[in-house]
Design an enzyme around this catalytic site. Structure first.
Site, PDB file in Angstrom:
ATOM      1  N   ASP A  43      -5.759   1.303  14.668  1.00 42.97           N
ATOM      2  CA  ASP A  43      -6.401   0.327  13.784  1.00 42.97           C
ATOM      3  C   ASP A  43      -7.676  -0.110  14.497  1.00 42.97           C
ATOM      4  OD1 ASP A  43      -5.847  -1.245  11.187  1.00 42.97           O
ATOM      5  OD2 ASP A  43      -6.297  -2.852  12.575  1.00 42.97           O
ATOM      6  N   LYS A  69       0.831  -1.208   0.000  1.00 46.68           N
ATOM      7  CA  LYS A  69       0.000   0.000   0.000  1.00 46.68           C
ATOM      8  C   LYS A  69       0.862   1.253   0.000  1.00 46.68           C
ATOM      9  CE  LYS A  69      -3.503  -0.326   2.700  1.00 46.68           C
ATOM     10  NZ  LYS A  69      -4.372  -0.343   3.901  1.00 46.68           N
ATOM     11  N   THR A 112      -9.346   7.986   5.713  1.00 45.83           N
ATOM     12  CA  THR A 112      -9.579   6.758   4.940  1.00 45.83           C
ATOM     13  C   THR A 112     -10.877   6.867   4.151  1.00 45.83           C
ATOM     14  OG1 THR A 112      -8.418   5.488   6.648  1.00 45.83           O
ATOM     15  CG2 THR A 112      -9.702   4.250   5.047  1.00 45.83           C
ATOM     16  N   LYS A 161       2.612  -4.082  11.179  1.00 48.06           N
ATOM     17  CA  LYS A 161       1.291  -4.181  11.808  1.00 48.06           C
ATOM     18  C   LYS A 161       1.479  -4.738  13.210  1.00 48.06           C
ATOM     19  CE  LYS A 161      -2.977  -3.229  10.540  1.00 48.06           C
ATOM     20  NZ  LYS A 161      -3.359  -2.065   9.712  1.00 48.06           N
TER      21      LYS A 161
END
Length: 418
Positions: A146, A94, A190, A106
């Site tokens: 997240d 990404k 987002t 992550k």
């Protein structure tokens, strides 16, 4: 193969398709095959009842050829190492796709945040930062929010890191409160990015957004803002679901009013003038744009044949399995892949990191203008690759663009021989 072992394998399959299409140097593929590092930690937390409970957590750093690792931290009762690895890899591709100077990472903490008090959640958050402090930093690895994490938790992260290192470094995490150096426009980023990419695709593929129907699975931060921004562009939002249920109205739903209802009641269910709808029913609705904005693996071999939309815009990470992808392709349904569609969040996280490094902050208007350019440029590159005939789908084309950037960086740094 059991489901917990499937996430990383799926990402590897996507990369393999693009690698074959572009005849990628095998050395590059080998360097991307496994993450550079996966750290597993145990976090002891003193609970409110004075007992001590140990939580398991992970931080995976996939590849940093383009720059420091970057990626969110999720708190979830089903977090596992394989899922974290796959999400870290997705971040690598990404960031490369949209031209950010970051690698992919992550993190996941195995817990159910709904069962923790505010104090327990803070102690767990701070404990996680202490555990991973040796491998994170503004020039090493920059976490972000997240699933089930937010700006408040990022505030605890940056404060705990300052206590561990003895120096305040706001650039160690992004998604912070604005009072701590967070960027204007980060919360909406987002969802806004999804709108920008959808708008670019509408121009390229000849879809009139004004009056186009959209169904959105998931009404959290991403889904709710995507709904609002697409509504502002003239889209008709006909269905929305969350974890408790869903609502349907073929004449259209105002997402601003729906959000007010959700904030009051805790769910979109029962919104005035709508009919109930399940998440699976939403995925099979006849509409122009279907937006899975919840969890991964929602469109599968079992239900992809029932999908009746024109486009799938992947707001979630990995919502479509490879088997479903092939079915949608055969049905002529256009899929705008996750690494392109939902890259707005990490893009504004990059803007936040830049602002922290310079101690110079931009207005929300400046942030949005810069985000629009990044998303439009990324879409144009993917679309050109798709039109060239090399990328058979937008997903393959997106991975080809990302892999090309990674390969050039590896060659320039001397990681591969030429």
């Amino acid at each position: 193969m059991s489901q917990p072992c499937r996430h990383y394998e799926v990402v590897s399959q996507l990369v393999e398709k693009a690698a074959i299409a572009m005849q990628l140097d095998p050395q590059v593929k080998e360097l991307l095959r496994e993450p550079m590092r996966t750290l597993t930690v145990s976090i002891p937390v003193k609970m409110d009842d004075h007992t001590v409970k140990v939580f398991k957590a992970f931080r995976c750093q996939h590849n940093n050829v383009l720059g420091p690792f970057k990626g969110g931290i999720r708190f979830h009762h089903q977090a596992d190492e394989d899922e974290v690895k796959s999400l870290a890899a997705l971040m690598t591709y990404k960031c490369a796709l949209v031209g950010l100077p970051f690698g992919g990472a992550k993190g996941g903490v195995l817990c159910d945040p709904s069962q923790l008090s505010a104090g327990e959640l803070e102690r767990l958050s701070r404990g996680f930062v202490r555990a991973i402090a040796p491998i994170i930093g503004p020039d090493q690895d920059i976490p972000a929010p997240d699933m089930n994490t937010n700006a408040k938790i990022m505030g605890w992260f940056v404060d705990e890191f300052a206590q561990v290192r003895g120096v305040y470094q706001p650039g160690v995490v992004t998604g912070k409160p604005v009072a701590l150096g967070g960027s204007q426009g980060r919360t909406e980023a987002t969802g806004r990015g999804i709108m920008y990419v959808t708008r670019e695709a509408a121009t390229a593929f000849g879809l009139e957004l004004k009056g186009a129907t959209a169904a959105i699975q998931g009404f959290g931060n991403v889904g709710s803002y995507a709904a609002k921004f697409l509504y502002d562009e003239g889209c008709k939002i006909i269905a929305v679901t969350d974890i408790f249920g869903g609502v349907y109205d073929p004449t259209g739903i105002d997402p601003y009013q729906l959000k007010e209802h959700e904030l009051k009641t805790g769910s979109v269910r029962g919104f005035t003038g709508t009919s109930p709808i399940s998440s699976q029913e939403l995925l099979a609705l006849k509409c122009d744009i279907l937006i899975p904005a919840a969890l991964g693996n929602q469109l599968t071999a079992e239900n992809a044949g029932d999908v009746k939309c024109e486009w799938v815009v992947e707001a979630a990470n990995g919502p479509t399995t490879p088997e479903a992808d092939e079915i949608l392709q055969r049905k002529g349904i256009l899929v705008i892949p996750d690494i392109l569609a939902n890259a707005g969040g990490v893009t504004v996280s990059y803007f936040e990191w830049v602002q922290n490094n310079y101690s110079y902050y931009w207005s929300e208007e400046e942030v949005d203008q810069r985000l629009e350019k990044v998303m439009a440029d990324a879409f144009d590159e993917v679309y050109e690759t798709y039109l060239s005939g090399e990328g058979t789908t937008l997903r393959v084309a997106a991975y080809m663009v990302a892999l090309q950037r990674l390969a050039k960086a590896m060659e320039a740094r001397g990681w591969v021989t030429t």
